[in-house]
Design an enzyme around this catalytic site. Structure first.
Site, PDB file in Angstrom:
ATOM      1  N   PRO A  85       0.841  -1.208   0.000  1.00 23.15           N
ATOM      2  CA  PRO A  85       0.000   0.000   0.000  1.00 23.15           C
ATOM      3  C   PRO A  85       0.870   1.249   0.000  1.00 23.15           C
ATOM      4  O   PRO A  85       1.934   1.282   0.626  1.00 23.15           O
ATOM      5  CB  PRO A  85      -0.797  -0.122   1.301  1.00 23.15           C
ATOM      6  CG  PRO A  85      -0.839  -1.581   1.577  1.00 23.15           C
ATOM      7  CD  PRO A  85       0.468  -2.130   1.076  1.00 23.15           C
ATOM      8  N   CYS A  86       0.403   2.274  -0.700  1.00 20.04           N
ATOM      9  CA  CYS A  86       1.263   3.426  -0.971  1.00 20.04           C
ATOM     10  C   CYS A  86       0.914   4.662  -0.157  1.00 20.04           C
ATOM     11  O   CYS A  86       1.561   5.686  -0.300  1.00 20.04           O
ATOM     12  CB  CYS A  86       1.180   3.775  -2.461  1.00 20.04           C
ATOM     13  SG  CYS A  86      -0.497   4.194  -3.013  1.00 20.04           S
ATOM     14  N   GLN A  87      -0.109   4.588   0.732  1.00 21.14           N
ATOM     15  CA  GLN A  87      -0.561   5.815   1.394  1.00 21.14           C
ATOM     16  C   GLN A  87       0.537   6.493   2.197  1.00 21.14           C
ATOM     17  O   GLN A  87       0.570   7.713   2.330  1.00 21.14           O
ATOM     18  CB  GLN A  87      -1.748   5.520   2.330  1.00 21.14           C
ATOM     19  CG  GLN A  87      -2.994   5.059   1.629  1.00 21.14           C
ATOM     20  CD  GLN A  87      -3.060   3.541   1.541  1.00 21.14           C
ATOM     21  OE1 GLN A  87      -2.044   2.864   1.521  1.00 21.14           O
ATOM     22  NE2 GLN A  87      -4.268   3.020   1.483  1.00 21.14           N
ATOM     23  N   THR A  88       1.453   5.687   2.761  1.00 20.33           N
ATOM     24  CA  THR A  88       2.477   6.279   3.624  1.00 20.33           C
ATOM     25  C   THR A  88       3.535   7.057   2.849  1.00 20.33           C
ATOM     26  O   THR A  88       4.370   7.726   3.457  1.00 20.33           O
ATOM     27  CB  THR A  88       3.171   5.180   4.452  1.00 20.33           C
ATOM     28  OG1 THR A  88       3.724   4.220   3.548  1.00 20.33           O
ATOM     29  CG2 THR A  88       2.197   4.503   5.374  1.00 20.33           C
ATOM     30  N   PHE A  89       3.520   6.958   1.515  1.00 16.05           N
ATOM     31  CA  PHE A  89       4.483   7.700   0.698  1.00 16.05           C
ATOM     32  C   PHE A  89       3.807   8.617  -0.311  1.00 16.05           C
ATOM     33  O   PHE A  89       4.477   9.275  -1.102  1.00 16.05           O
ATOM     34  CB  PHE A  89       5.378   6.722  -0.080  1.00 16.05           C
ATOM     35  CG  PHE A  89       6.091   5.725   0.791  1.00 16.05           C
ATOM     36  CD1 PHE A  89       7.147   6.113   1.593  1.00 16.05           C
ATOM     37  CD2 PHE A  89       5.698   4.403   0.803  1.00 16.05           C
ATOM     38  CE1 PHE A  89       7.801   5.190   2.394  1.00 16.05           C
ATOM     39  CE2 PHE A  89       6.349   3.475   1.600  1.00 16.05           C
ATOM     40  CZ  PHE A  89       7.401   3.875   2.402  1.00 16.05           C
TER      41      PHE A  89
END
Length: 614
Positions: A85-89
């Site tokens: 998942p990409c939300q943290t970047f």
């Protein structure tokens, strides 16, 4: 003789976008690991006789951190694909309050990826993520991830690519990492297959080319409801809410520049690729069809290059989410072919040409050119629509208006011309709105002799957006701190009354994008200030909003103990001030805080209740 299919394990499989592309390129997906049941159900729906995936595909609906790769050890897995998942970047994460990167547990999922790589030891892996990963948090997470892969013995090649350059009718930038064990080999990314960077390839695939057979030529233009719905038909193709700003030349603006995100009221240019499809769009979030409606699921599947026959399980919102979170299968297929032909089944004859030495993509340059093009479109459209307009409004004459506002709670309000009878459950205010030249003097007083505290709010820099209004001064008395919300609500009424703006935020600008045009200050008088009142004054200044602040700096400014900071900020949130902490927003780290606006959130749709972390 046909080549043996390449045994592959898929991690973070989502709805199967990456898997579809690799399957089409000769990879045999043996297993998919996906934590979301709805996504896993979509993959299950598409396996079996006569389906895209064979019946032997195993779908593991579980957390990657608990996944045991043992059944896939020693069975000939040559390739592992997938991206966490990409939300943290992501850019969205940066806008909502910062990027945690590898500090967030989701940002550590690459460790599970590495654990599985170590156990299976495939010859190649393909890792995809958001284009902002290399630059997030000064590149520290990027270096950590690359070092982790390198320690496992993999040589890495990485590139940010735009899906539109590979035949997807959508501009979608993704970071692709290809890792491979055989250091004698060299991997090069494929040259774009479409557009100006290709080798005499076809033009970029337009939205209309992708979905024209799904269109009804007799479909009428739609009417869109809601607060901003009537504006959608006025937006030219390829533009968004910014069409209605002063910077674009709109004579009587509806929005301040950068007061919304770029997808707000975004209507596609049917003759070009779309902007990125979002997984969780709001009601007024595009892309919108040129007939002033949301795209249908079959249309969205085409824009993401999913096969028509591929079934996605769930209600409309969940299906849109799966599409928006997917890697475009068409892009995945091109990458898969290049990986197969260069690294796993070396071939002198390539399906897709490689990037030559020194190749530099021009998609960012073209992005700037598109921006300038649509600015010109907006200017031409506005000049044509308002060709005979010399002015829209005469400056308002000096005036003085008196009325009464009656509130029950925060959001139930009545405006009366005459003084109402006192009612125990309701709060009543006398309001005087006086205008002279380009200034508004607003006086607000509760109909009670108990009011002792005074608050003065000053706003300047309004004339860039509001016709004939430069500044406002509000002087009000308060019974208690709840009055502050209602005072700001009446300020919003005063500022939007003679304009086309709908909300105070539309005028002020979105906290993550705005400049310093509109300035706000707040002062409370009438006795010794409490810590809460000092905090209201502090965050009631635009100078202290929209930027991160450490807890020690805040406690020093308040003159309060460090231990009091948390209770103060949660009291502010109860008063609808959007003060964000690590407990309320996972993307805030290092014991910092962020107040988005120098006023409380006035919409009843704004949600301030966020789960506190354990």
């Amino acid at each position: 003789m046909p080549q043996k299919r390449i045994k592959t394990l898929s991690l973070f499989s989502g709805a199967g976008g990456l898997d579809i592309g690799f399957h089409a390129a000769g990879f045999d997906i043996l297993g998919c690991v996906e934590i979301e049941p709805g996504y896993a159900a979509s993959i299950e729906r598409n396996k079996g006789p006569g389906r895209l995936f064979g019946p032997k595909l195993n779908v593991h609906c579980q957390d990657i951190r608990t996944f045991d790769p043992t059944p896939y050890v020693g069975v000939g897995i040559e390739c592992v694909i997938g991206g966490p998942p990409c939300q943290t970047f992501s850019a969205a994460g940066r806008r909502s309050g910062g990027v945690l990167g590898t500090i967030d547990p989701r940002g550590r999922l690459f460790e599970s990826y590495c654990r599985i790589l170590k156990a299976i030891s495939p010859a190649v892996f393909v890792f995809e993520n958001v284009y902002g990963l290399p630059g997030a948090n000064d590149g520290e997470p990027w270096r950590e991830i690359c070092n982790a892969f390198s320690r496992l013995g993999y040589k890495l090649r990485a590139e940010v690519i735009d899906s539109a350059d590979y035949g997807v009718p959508q501009h979608r930038e993704r970071l692709i990492i290809v890792g491979y064990r055989d250091r004698a080999l060299n991997y090069e990314f494929p040259l774009p297959t479409h557009g100006p960077d290709s080798m005499n390839g076809p033009a970029l695939v337009s939205i209309y080319d992708a979905i024209k057979d799904l269109q009804d030529p007799d479909e009428p233009s739609h009417e869109f409801d809601g607060l901003y719905g009537h504006l959608l038909p006025l937006v030219p193709e390829g533009l968004n809410y910014s069409f209605f700003t002063r910077e674009m030349g709109y004579p009587k603006p509806y929005f301040a520049w950068r007061s919304k995100f770029h997808d707000f009221l975004y209507k596609v240019d049917r003759n070009s690729p779309s902007r990125t499809i979002k997984a969780q769009p709001g009601k007024f979030t595009g892309p919108f069809h040129w007939k002033n409606r949301h795209f249908t699921v079959p249309e969205l599947k085409r824009l993401q290059s999913f096969p028509d026959e591929y079934e996605l399980v769930g209600k409309f919102g969940k299906v849109v989410e799966q599409i928006g979170n997917s890697v475009p299968p068409r892009l995945a297929q091109v990458i898969a072919h290049s990986v197969r032909e260069q690294l796993l089944r070396p071939s002198k004859k390539l399906d897709f040409a490689l990037r030559p030495p020194g190749f530099t993509s021009t998609f960012r340059q073209r992005q700037r050119e598109r921006t300038n093009h649509f600015k010109d479109v907006a200017k031409r459209e506005i000049a044509e629509r308002f060709a005979n307009v010399t002015h829209l409004d005469q400056p308002r004459e000096n005036s003085k208006e008196q009325f009464f506002a009656v509130y029950e709670g925060f959001f139930d309000k009545q405006i009366l011309a005459s003084r109402p009878r006192p009612r125990a459950a309701k709060r009543c205010y006398k309001v005087v709105d006086e205008r002279h030249d380009q200034h508004i003097d607003l006086t607000i007083d509760p109909l009670s002799v108990k009011a002792k505290r005074q608050i003065e709010i000053k706003i300047s820099g309004l004339s860039k957006y509001l016709l004939h209004i430069e500044s406002l001064t509000c002087k009000a008395t308060m019974l208690d701190h709840e009055d502050i919300f209602r005072i700001w609500d009446l300020i919003e009424d005063s500022l939007t009354k003679d304009s086309q703006f709908f909300t105070l935020i539309d005028i002020y600008g979105h906290y993550a994008n705005r400049g310093d045009t509109v300035k706000v200050s707040t002062r409370i008088t009438g006795g010794k200030k409490t810590s809460l009142e000092k905090a209201i004054e502090f965050f009631g200044s635009s100078e202290n909003c929209g930027q991160f602040l450490s807890e020690p700096d805040f406690s020093a400014a308040m003159g309060c103990d460090h231990k009091e900071v948390r209770s103060l900020t949660f009291r502010l949130r109860e008063m609808r001030w959007d003060v964000r902490l690590p407990e309320t927003h996972a993307t805030i780290r290092d014991e910092r805080m962020l107040c988005t606006y120098p006023f409380p959130l006035l919409s009843d749709k704004a949600q301030l209740e966020r789960r506190r972390s354990a």
